[in-house]
Write an enzyme that holds these catalytic residues in place. Structure first.
Site, mmCIF file in Angstrom:
data_model
loop_
_atom_site.group_PDB
_atom_site.id
_atom_site.type_symbol
_atom_site.label_atom_id
_atom_site.label_comp_id
_atom_site.label_asym_id
_atom_site.label_seq_id
_atom_site.Cartn_x
_atom_site.Cartn_y
_atom_site.Cartn_z
ATOM 1 N N ASP A 1 24.523 9.515 32.743
ATOM 2 C CA ASP A 1 24.690 9.113 31.347
ATOM 3 C C ASP A 1 25.780 9.914 30.632
ATOM 4 O O ASP A 1 26.658 9.336 29.981
ATOM 5 C CB ASP A 1 23.377 9.296 30.577
ATOM 6 C CG ASP A 1 22.413 8.143 30.772
ATOM 7 O OD1 ASP A 1 22.817 7.114 31.353
ATOM 8 O OD2 ASP A 1 21.252 8.261 30.355
ATOM 9 N N HIS B 1 19.305 2.621 35.370
ATOM 10 C CA HIS B 1 19.345 3.806 34.536
ATOM 11 C C HIS B 1 20.051 4.909 35.316
ATOM 12 O O HIS B 1 20.371 4.761 36.504
ATOM 13 C CB HIS B 1 17.943 4.244 34.111
ATOM 14 C CG HIS B 1 17.396 3.469 32.949
ATOM 15 N ND1 HIS B 1 17.991 3.480 31.701
ATOM 16 C CD2 HIS B 1 16.306 2.662 32.844
ATOM 17 C CE1 HIS B 1 17.305 2.719 30.878
ATOM 18 N NE2 HIS B 1 16.275 2.194 31.548
#
Length: 369
Positions: free
Chosen positions: A161, A131
């Site tokens: 992200d 992540h």
């Protein structure tokens, strides 16, 4: 369709995070984005959540079972008529579905095939799960976020992200679309959040090379090391942000805040920063946030109040520029950046409509293959 990307068609394979954000940016500026969802994922609860998802705005949705031959054929039809494709699966997944770059580019040699992953399509970590926090840890970015003596603090998932991932992919897609338009040849974009977050640190790497940055947290000009570049708590428990780097801006801060005395003169002397930070914190704590706004706002001290998400849309500057919009009851950031000649239509939230037949009519004048 209006906007600088009007006439561009993008096929987006459903995912979360950076892929949808990249597709949102393209849709915000006029691209036609068709989002392919798995039928089993479109439950009633999932649809309710997606209808509030800002990153899914301005889309058309189609439900297709990619593992079914009829569904795969429908997707191939979409690819043949598209300008670009975005997918965010682990390396090898699209190939196993029979929809990898080789197949897609054989159907449509002008296709821009965007691949969004954390680690990239190659390298020892490529097949591993991860992540945002992991990707920016490996790139060296996470090490730099935090205060002196504290542990690394993730800046939400903005750097991996969205900054190093989705925004980088949107840039890559537009770059390759321009190349395809000129040369008639598509290509594959390997967009990795580790690579992107490393690129976002370019200026800090420059400062490190020049001897202007210490490779530790909370000891530098921009990482809360300096007393004049930090956030401070006010008397009412709220916060203000200061960024008075240049001498003329620092001078205004001193004047307005009453920072008299020779100890405040050489503001770039890092040895003084810890002591001056404590003294400045005591000064800031004597007034409320609104009182500091009355004193410093709209001037040249490089000041702003630290606003919450509920406060930010109401601030006069944001309201004046329409930095935030409310669409179908959902408050959200407006598209950015802005264009003088090719403004896109206002975004729309997904209304829950889902096509079950993926055959969209060819665009006039398009030729592929």
């Amino acid at each position: 369709m209006t906007g600088p990307l009007a006439g561009v068609r993008i096929i987006e394979f459903a995912g979360i995070g950076p892929g949808p954000f990249a597709a949102m940016m393209l849709a915000d500026h006029g691209a036609e984005v068709i989002r392919v969802e798995r039928p089993q994922d479109l439950t009633e609860d999932a649809i309710a959540i997606r209808r509030k998802d800002v990153t899914l705005r301005s889309r058309r949705f189609v439900a297709i079972d990619l593992k079914d031959e009829k569904g795969a054929a429908q997707v191939r039809d979409l690819i043949a008529e598209a300008d670009g494709l975005i997918e965010g699966f682990r390396p090898g997944v699209m190939e196993r579905l029979g929809l990898g770059p080789d197949v897609a580019l054989s159907l449509n040699p002008r296709l821009v095939y965007g691949r969004m992953t954390g680690w990239g399509q190659t390298g020892p970590y490529a097949a591993a799960a991860g992540h945002d926090i992991n990707y920016i840890a490996l790139s060296g970015a996470l090490h730099s976020f935090g205060r002196a003596g504290g542990k690394p603090t993730p800046p939400l998932n903005m750097v991996g992200d969205f900054g190093g991932g989705g925004m980088m992919l949107a840039f890559g897609m537009v770059s390759a679309l321009l190349r395809a338009r000129e040369a008639g040849q598509g290509q594959v974009i390997d967009c990795a959040m580790t690579d992107g977050s490393a690129a976002l640190m370019s200026a800090i790497w420059s400062m490190l090379a020049a001897g202007l940055w210490r490779d530790e947290r909370g000891a530098n000009l921009l990482d809360t090391g300096a007393h004049f570049y930090d956030s401070y708590e006010t008397r009412d428990g709220k916060f203000i942000a200061l960024g008075s780097i240049e001498p003329k801006f620092y001078a205004q801060l001193r004047e307005k805040a009453g920072l008299a005395g020779a100890e405040w003169d050489d503001h770039m002397d890092a040895a003084r920063w810890p002591r001056l930070k404590a003294e400045l914190a005591a000064v800031i704590a004597t007034r409320t946030r609104d009182e500091w706004c009355e004193l410093l706002e709209y001037g040249d001290a490089c000041f702003a109040p630290v606003l919450s998400m509920t406060e930010a849309p109401k601030h006069p500057h944001n309201a004046g520029r329409r930095t935030f919009l409310e669409i179908d009851g959902v408050v959200q950031p407006a598209p950015a950046p802005r264009f003088s000649l090719s403004e896109a239509a206002a975004p729309t939230m997904w209304d829950g409509a889902v096509a079950t037949d993926a055959i969209f009519s060819p665009r006039p004048g398009t030729t592929h293959g």
